[in-house]
Scaffold this motif. Sequence first.
Motif, mmCIF file in Angstrom:
data_model
loop_
_atom_site.group_PDB
_atom_site.id
_atom_site.type_symbol
_atom_site.label_atom_id
_atom_site.label_comp_id
_atom_site.label_asym_id
_atom_site.label_seq_id
_atom_site.Cartn_x
_atom_site.Cartn_y
_atom_site.Cartn_z
ATOM 1 N N ARG A 401 0.828 -1.195 0.000
ATOM 2 C CA ARG A 401 0.000 0.000 0.000
ATOM 3 C C ARG A 401 0.866 1.251 0.000
ATOM 4 O O ARG A 401 1.917 1.286 0.634
ATOM 5 N N ASP A 402 0.400 2.262 -0.720
ATOM 6 C CA ASP A 402 1.067 3.551 -0.785
ATOM 7 C C ASP A 402 2.410 3.496 -1.528
ATOM 8 O O ASP A 402 3.327 4.246 -1.217
ATOM 9 N N ILE A 457 3.707 0.629 -18.082
ATOM 10 C CA ILE A 457 2.681 1.421 -17.409
ATOM 11 C C ILE A 457 3.099 1.649 -15.965
ATOM 12 O O ILE A 457 3.914 0.897 -15.406
ATOM 13 N N ILE A 458 2.550 2.714 -15.381
ATOM 14 C CA ILE A 458 2.904 3.049 -14.001
ATOM 15 C C ILE A 458 1.614 3.306 -13.228
ATOM 16 O O ILE A 458 0.686 3.923 -13.747
ATOM 17 N N ALA A 459 1.562 2.793 -11.999
ATOM 18 C CA ALA A 459 0.356 2.970 -11.192
ATOM 19 C C ALA A 459 0.727 3.159 -9.743
ATOM 20 O O ALA A 459 1.745 2.640 -9.267
ATOM 21 N N ARG A 460 -0.127 3.912 -9.038
ATOM 22 C CA ARG A 460 0.073 4.117 -7.615
ATOM 23 C C ARG A 460 -1.061 3.424 -6.865
ATOM 24 O O ARG A 460 -2.231 3.602 -7.174
ATOM 25 N N PHE A 461 -0.678 2.588 -5.898
ATOM 26 C CA PHE A 461 -1.655 1.798 -5.141
ATOM 27 C C PHE A 461 -1.832 2.467 -3.785
ATOM 28 O O PHE A 461 -1.072 2.212 -2.848
ATOM 29 N N THR A 462 -2.783 3.392 -3.715
ATOM 30 C CA THR A 462 -2.835 4.298 -2.576
ATOM 31 C C THR A 462 -3.350 3.681 -1.281
ATOM 32 O O THR A 462 -2.868 4.009 -0.210
ATOM 33 N N VAL A 492 -1.158 -5.005 0.234
ATOM 34 C CA VAL A 492 -0.902 -5.287 1.655
ATOM 35 C C VAL A 492 -0.278 -4.067 2.335
ATOM 36 O O VAL A 492 0.271 -3.183 1.676
ATOM 37 N N GLU A 493 -0.378 -4.058 3.664
ATOM 38 C CA GLU A 493 0.283 -3.014 4.446
ATOM 39 C C GLU A 493 1.785 -3.265 4.373
ATOM 40 O O GLU A 493 2.224 -4.405 4.164
ATOM 41 N N PRO A 494 2.624 -2.204 4.575
ATOM 42 C CA PRO A 494 4.071 -2.414 4.547
ATOM 43 C C PRO A 494 4.455 -3.560 5.492
ATOM 44 O O PRO A 494 3.981 -3.616 6.633
#
Length: 515
Positions: A401-402, A457-462, A492-494
């Motif tokens: 995540r993030d 492609i580039i994506a952000r998983f907020t 998932v969380e860090p």
Amino acid sequence: MTDGGTRRIRTVLLGVLSAMLLLCGIGTAVVTWVWTGGVIDTTGKVDFVNRLAVPPLAPSRIDGQGRRVFDLRAQPGRRDFGAGGPTATWGFDGDYLGPTLRARRGEKVLVNVVNGLGEPTSVHWHGMHLPAAMDGGPHQMVRPGATWSPRWTIDQPAATLWYHPHPHGRTADHVYRGLAGMFLLDDGASDRLALPRRYGVDDFPLIVQDRKFDSGGRLDHGRGALGGVGILGDTLLVNGTVGPYLDVSTERVRLRLLNGSNARTYDFGFADGRGFALIGTDGGLLAAPHRTGRIRLSPGERAEVVVSMRPGERAVLRSFPPETGVDFFNSRFTGGDDTFDVLELRAAGTLAPAPEVPTRLVPIDPLDPASAVTQRRFRLSGRQINGRAMDPERIDFAVTRDTTEIWELVKQDGTPHSFHVHDVQFQVLSVDGAPPPPELAGWKDTVLLTAGRPMRIIARFTDHADPNMPYMFHCHLLDHEDRGMMGQFVVVEPGQRPGRPPTGHGHTQGHAEHP
Ligand code: C2O
Ligand code: CU
């Protein structure tokens, strides 16, 4: 050897030779027939005699918790497409397709999805950023007679999204029968732009689908023998209307094109060559309009265009042979050589004035490749991704995540394939090493892949971490997806490890709404 012997040998040889020639002739005739029969061209052959149906806006109410609540019921029906008899179909709240849902950024929505069919199905919100448990993929099946009530907050820019079933192995069938609809999102930034926005007046959804009917008017589910892409139809429907025309009453109209077909790619343009302004793609408006004469859409992709009309004139929207990145043989049998007349626009004698398309639309902040923490590669070939077929119980990877990731997409066989990701809208960094063309410069969730031209492609998983509930990524040719060209990832969380997807594939849910 006697004279008689020689003559006999000669006769036999002549016989064999003529038999071979005959076979060759038949062979050539068959090949020619199959080859020429592989092309569909409806140019000038479509009678535009039916007024284009515009899907109704879905009614909604605000509940005690301030949520906008919709009801959506998948059900069987019958529709007369004028194909030689009534056609058995499926639809949402009707006999074919479904109403247009509409909500604003920041709103909380809840949809009561009722399954009125005789088999399990699901409803996926294509292009929507939302928790995986609300996504409507193969892990959110709804039993016949049951209600599923996903709820989430609209948290993305104004866009033209859509919804459709996503049952494991059955998506192609459910969509083909008619289960699909639009989901439009609005926000303040798009409200402030001088763009046509009156639904059904100067702003129209166009759900384009190809279908095949048998002589009794039944939907023909036969897959093409040679193309390997699934069902390709010879009849076009727009919003479920065959031979549609649209009365235009304003100088400019906005068309929200959705390729709702199972396998067919279109290259839309106008028969008279007029240009238009491409203003939006899958995930929202572009930074600036792109003036063009053509827009190619593979299954699942959307485009918003603004077209200018003069009083009294008619213009035919056409689909030209699309470049799908395959060789000439495969192109022929996967719809790459086909031409369709799609829709006739009929301008009234006097048109209400409409402002020019603004030169700037919405800001799009480019995601920075240097910020990406992970690079992944996806090789598409046959009906597999990275050599593996979809397994609902296997999580292919976890995204933290993030974080931001770069994915490289490579098509490795001669069949058309596309790539669609749930959860996020992404940006295209490059196509074969070059910067993306204008139509790929905005937010996207589905792209057509071309052989030998890797796409990055580039994506952000907020947000929306959930180690157990996966999102899907897959080819959006529905037959390929059903045959395994799909995988699953979790957010998932860090530091968290991926968990396990709900076991027992086909696990359905049918609880009543719990608030
Ligand atoms: Cu439109 Cu996973 O789908
Ligand atoms: Cu594919």
